[in-house]
Design a protein around this motif. Structure first.
Motif, short mmCIF file in Angstrom:
data_model
loop_
_atom_site.label_atom_id
_atom_site.label_comp_id
_atom_site.label_asym_id
_atom_site.label_seq_id
_atom_site.Cartn_x
_atom_site.Cartn_y
_atom_site.Cartn_z
N THR A 59 91.81 14.98 -63.24
CA THR A 59 92.89 15.10 -62.25
C THR A 59 93.21 13.70 -61.74
OG1 THR A 59 92.17 17.31 -61.56
CG2 THR A 59 93.63 16.11 -60.06
N ARG B 39 85.90 21.16 -53.84
CA ARG B 39 84.46 21.01 -53.65
C ARG B 39 84.07 21.48 -52.24
NH1 ARG B 39 82.12 15.35 -55.98
NH2 ARG B 39 80.22 16.42 -55.29
N HIS C 166 98.91 17.57 -52.95
CA HIS C 166 98.38 18.43 -54.01
C HIS C 166 99.41 18.63 -55.11
CE1 HIS C 166 96.67 22.05 -55.92
NE2 HIS C 166 95.51 21.62 -55.45
N SER D 252 90.01 18.86 -53.93
CA SER D 252 89.49 19.21 -55.26
C SER D 252 88.86 20.60 -55.29
CB SER D 252 88.45 18.18 -55.70
OG SER D 252 87.28 18.27 -54.90
N LYS E 61 96.99 17.21 -63.11
CA LYS E 61 95.80 17.73 -63.76
C LYS E 61 96.09 18.00 -65.23
CE LYS E 61 92.08 21.11 -63.22
NZ LYS E 61 91.51 22.20 -62.38
N SER F 224 99.62 15.72 -57.53
CA SER F 224 98.44 15.44 -58.34
C SER F 224 98.71 15.92 -59.77
CB SER F 224 97.21 16.17 -57.78
OG SER F 224 96.95 15.75 -56.46
N TYR G 93 95.03 11.71 -58.96
CA TYR G 93 95.55 11.93 -57.62
C TYR G 93 96.57 10.85 -57.25
CZ TYR G 93 91.95 15.46 -57.03
OH TYR G 93 91.17 16.58 -57.17
N SER H 97 91.20 13.33 -51.76
CA SER H 97 91.09 13.90 -53.10
C SER H 97 89.88 14.83 -53.19
CB SER H 97 90.97 12.79 -54.14
OG SER H 97 92.09 11.93 -54.08
#
Length: 682
Positions: A240, A132, A154, A130, A159, A157, A242, A126
């Motif tokens: 979000t 990051r 993805h 994300s 959001k 997921s 996951y 995750s």
């Protein structure tokens, strides 16, 4: 968010030079570099500084779980505000499916999954998806085994943010597709609860419970709550959610996969029938049809990973998706103890393939099972990012790949220097060795002796028993947990001399060892090459008066090179100490009984780090459980029940803390106590 290195120490010794050299080579476009660092020189701190400068997502690859856990704790301390994740095999116990044709024995897959590690694996994927950039993943080689398609992970997921207009029913369907389960009772990870226009969702990893409140089809609020009391902790603008499993896929993929599996099953049945192998034809038909019924009804079946090629939409023979697919292209790979880790990666595919061949050949699995596998080495190489090999004794592979870009780190912050290597003749070597042992025992130091064979280790141990030297031997025939106990007993002072063959090398942190003796040092080969001699000698490097004796009839090339390298390092280390007025100080004692620094996740973004200690005093009978306790007045059935419960709790606690050695120890104590209870009740 950027990486932010937190440390009360600044780079010292030759760390600044090594850091600068690695950074310059990587920024100059080099794909491979090597950090050659002696034991205790702070290699992890050097790598942390490189990561902090480069600001790239990083994978740290280790060759076993325990060392990976140690590295995870260290990086967690260096980067407390960043996403430091832990990705290892989530099996506490794993017996793979296999068939032995010589004895017509089928071994069914058996396993026990560690829920805490599974959550940390989900947290890892995750974090990577994300977006990051401040992510460090510390992993064992399990990251090279097949996991789900990152595109599907993805896509499933969810959001959402406050003000979104979302069909209430469609939102519930999406939760089910992400493998969340509806519940009306206690909230556990990957479950959700519905009350009117409010949906409570317990995240698949971490401890967060989200309350989503709808007004008609509009999301009115998102809050973090206590799953038991409903108390509100915080309000969020967006979140979000996951998937609850890395092998999640879409309905369309499932339907397509089922059709393709039926087609391949028909082909396989026809193949066996043409060969006149009716038993195999019947076996594959029954097994696959049973699996397909479960997949259609429940969405999964035992051993579903053997059908992963169909669900991923991959062609026959293509590699599976793995954790490396979740990293961006510019990621940094750090291979710890590369001289051990690289050969392990080399060997993974062959062992898996041999087992799968038998299962396919005798009708237990479809040929597609062969494509559920670890990466081949050439596939691994093609997916490597910019790589740093870290080792005290890098092998030819790393040195060749690095093309001379080797950063040396020889100075220890403690001021300790490499132990001197002395060659002695083999005439009267045992008498000479006993004299050296006596000297060390008088000052409460410990001694390691390495032999060339198991038989020699055992015979030497018997001889020492006869002359009154407290000793033990350790080699591959000794059970793993018993080896751990032997090392703890050495540190505890229960004996003075430990004799071994090839296990007294990498990873042993023994500051108590003042003398290392290498018998048959001139027997060229795997056990006495330059790398082995250097690693064995390194076990005395944490002692302020460490010494290494090589008993040999001649000085081989391996001995000569190892001695020359040691002398060169010693010269540089001593000169540094003189120039900086540094007095060597012995390393602090440590041991396998100490718990590792590992995390109990308190929230998605702020992990709480705890230390779990093994409390030996809590087990007055568990340290040496045997039937003699059955006659003790202090021990009755109720006392044993309490001890069994305590052992089970500590086993589960240690497993959650990822201290596997402690967990195994508590498990064995629990079994012994249960056996003792049966004897008491008879």
């Amino acid at each position: 968010m950027d990486f932010k290195l937190v440390s009360e120490y600044a780079p010292t010794g030759d760390q600044p030079e090594a850091i600068a050299q690695l950074i310059d080579s990587i920024e100059g476009g080099a794909k491979h570099s090597t950090l050659l660092g002696v034991t205790g020189s702070g290699k992890t701190f050097t790598i942390a500084n490189v990561i902090n400068h480069l600001q790239r997502p990083t994978l740290v690859l280790s060759h076993n779980k325990t060392l990976a856990a140690q590295l995870y704790g260290e990086f967690k301390n260096f980067f407390p505000d960043n996403a430091v994740e832990y990705f290892v095999s989530y099996y506490d116990y794993y017996q793979p499916e296999a068939y032995l044709p010589t004895t017509d024995t089928y071994i069914e897959k058996d396993l026990a999954i560690n829920d805490e590690i599974e959550k940390m694996r989900l947290r890892t994927t995750s974090a990577l998806l994300s977006g990051r950039r401040d992510v460090i993943v510390v992993s064992s080689v399990s990251c090279l085994y097949g996991i789900g398609n990152p595109a599907d992970f993805h896509a499933t997921s969810i959001k959402i943010k406050v003000g979104d207009v979302v069909s209430y029913k469609h939102f519930l369907y999406r939760l089910v597709e992400a493998l969340y389960t509806r519940t009306e009772v206690e909230m556990t990870p990957a479950t959700f609860r519905v009350k009117g226009d409010t949906i409570d969702i317990m995240a698949a990893f971490g401890d967060n419970c989200y309350r989503i409140t709808f007004f008609d089809n509009e999301i009115e609020s998102i809050q973090i709550i206590d799953p038991a009391s409903g108390q509100r902790f915080d309000s969020l603008n967006e979140v979000t959610i996951y998937p609850a499993n890395m092998f999640v896929t879409t309905k369309e993929r499932i339907n397509t996969a089922v059709q393709q599996i039926y087609l391949d099953l028909g082909k396989r049945i026809s193949f066996f029938e043409k060969e006149g192998r009716e038993l195999e034809a019947k076996r594959i038909k029954q097994r696959v049809e049973y699996d397909l019924e479960m997949i259609k009804e429940l969405g999964y079946c035992p051993g579903i990973e053997n059908y992963s090629r169909y669900f991923d939409g991959r062609a026959e023979g293509t590699r599976p998706f793995c954790l490396l697919d979740y990293f961006p292209k510019d990621y940094l790979m750090v291979i710890d103890e590369s001289h051990v880790t690289i050969p392990q990666v080399h060997a993974m595919y062959g062992g898996d393939r041999a087992r799968k061949e038998n299962l396919v050949e005798y009708g237990f699995r479809l040929p597609a099972a062969k494509d559920n596998r670890p990466l081949r080495f050439e596939e691994f190489e093609s997916m490597m990012g910019t790589s740093i090999y870290v080792s005290a004794t890098p092998a030819d592979y790393e040195l060749t790949k690095s093309e001379g870009l080797v950063a040396e780190q020889l100075i220890r912050p403690t001021g300790l220097v490499d132990p001197p290597l002395e060659v002695r003749v083999t005439i009267n070597q045992i008498d000479n060795l006993i004299e050296e042992i006596d000297k060390r025992v008088k000052v409460d130091d410990k001694v390691l002796i390495t032999t060339i064979t198991k038989r020699m280790a055992e015979e030497l141990s018997k001889y020492f028993d006869r002359v009154g030297i407290r000793n033990r031997y350790i080699h591959s025939d000794v059970d793993t947990l018993e080896r751990v106990q032997i090392l703890e007993d050495l540190r505890a002072g229960l004996f003075d001399v430990l004799i071994g063959v090839n296990l007294l090398r990498e990873g042993l942190d023994l500051p108590e060892v003042g003398l290392v003796a290498i018998l048959d040092a001139d027997k060229e080969g795997f056990l006495r090459n330059v790398r082995s001699i250097t690693q064995i000698a390194g076990r005395a490097a944490r002692h302020s008066n460490g010494h290494v004796i090589l008993y040999a009839e001649q000085c081989t090339d391996s001995m000569r090179v190892a001695i020359e390298q040691s002398n060169r390092r010693r010269e540089k280390q001593i000169q540094y100490n003189i120039d900086n007025g540094l007095l060597p100080r012995q390393a602090q004692k440590s041991g396998t009984g100490q718990s590792l620094l590992l995390s109990q996740q308190g929230s998605e973004d702020k992990p709480n780090v705890n230390l779990y200690a093994i409390e030996e005093q809590d087990y007055p009978v568990a340290a040496d459980v045997n039937s003699s306790y059955a006659t003790s007045n202090k021990i009755d059935s109720k006392n044993l029940d309490a001890l069994i419960t305590k052992a089970r709790e500590d086993m589960e606690r240690s497993a959650k803390a990822l201290d596997f050695l402690a967990a195994a120890k508590y498990r064995d104590r629990m079994y012994e106590l249960q056996k003792l209870k049966e004897e008491v009740n008879q």
